[in-house]
Design an enzyme around this catalytic site. Sequence first.
Site, short mmCIF file in Angstrom:
data_model
loop_
_atom_site.label_atom_id
_atom_site.label_comp_id
_atom_site.label_asym_id
_atom_site.label_seq_id
_atom_site.Cartn_x
_atom_site.Cartn_y
_atom_site.Cartn_z
CG HIS A 176 41.36 44.79 44.03
ND1 HIS A 176 40.31 44.39 44.84
CD2 HIS A 176 42.23 43.74 44.00
CE1 HIS A 176 40.54 43.17 45.28
NE2 HIS A 176 41.69 42.74 44.78
CG HIS A 235 46.25 40.33 44.63
ND1 HIS A 235 44.88 40.15 44.51
CD2 HIS A 235 46.80 39.61 43.62
CE1 HIS A 235 44.63 39.35 43.48
NE2 HIS A 235 45.79 39.00 42.93
CG ASP A 275 38.44 46.91 46.65
OD1 ASP A 275 37.56 47.13 47.49
OD2 ASP A 275 38.20 46.78 45.43
#
Length: 279
Positions: free
Chosen positions: A233, A193, A237
């Site tokens: 997450h 993302h 990350d």
Amino acid sequence: MSTPLRRRSNNNNNNSLNGNHTNGNGTNLMEIKKTNGIANGDGGKNKAPCMTWTARDVAYVARHHWIPCLFAVGVLFFTGVEYTLQMVPPSSQPFDIGFVATRSLHRVLANSPDLNTVLAALNTVFVAMQTTYIVWAWLMEGRPRPTISACFMFTCRGLLGYSTQLPLPQEFLGSGVDFPVGNVSFFLFYSGHVAGSMIASLDMRRMQRFRLAMVFDILNVLQSIRLLGTRGHYTIDLAVGLGAGILFDSLAGKYEEMTKRHSLTNGFSLVSKDDSLVN
């Protein structure tokens, strides 16, 4: 101009840390130092640069190069932390400072499934926006760099995510409309993302679409907070995802430069004939 790593004297006759300089008569000062060294009986060996520093030099570096000095302090601080921090036992969940900071958001989302679903849907829309822009830049504008970056990034993410599979947090709040849609399994490390959004934002800046890039950056921050709040997450990350976006955008740029230098005149090109590979 960059600030020298050492203060200059008023008569400008001091040599800097690097390079050779001459005095007012055109005499090479490095040669003078070597000659003086032989005369002083040290075999022509010069003193180490740090041996010639004064307190004023140290103050000069601290004042004009405070950023690397700050990082040097960080090295010392975290060296102490590393030697004193108690490790998380295998039976416990990983410690994540982002999870600690978003405890209140996690409680709100846990108690409001509908709100969690809405935010998950918005996140999926944002991912679709990233993908649309990256593919559009190649197919409609003839600029494949964002697409190449994304291909590099997601392939590397798959390799790393499969190589070391992090445990899904026990407090994870999933949603059927979140990306990947359907609550299917996904790699935690690193955040695609964040990396995808960063790739799109960097390309927007190259094209001077600064307002659109700012919108993407704001949405990227908001989605990162949501991902921490839903435990989708870990903080690491997100941090590595940010760096991965920058790294693979740079690598894609180098790849374009390489292919531009070595491309065949009549070969197939990823870009339109009217556009340059490098922006």
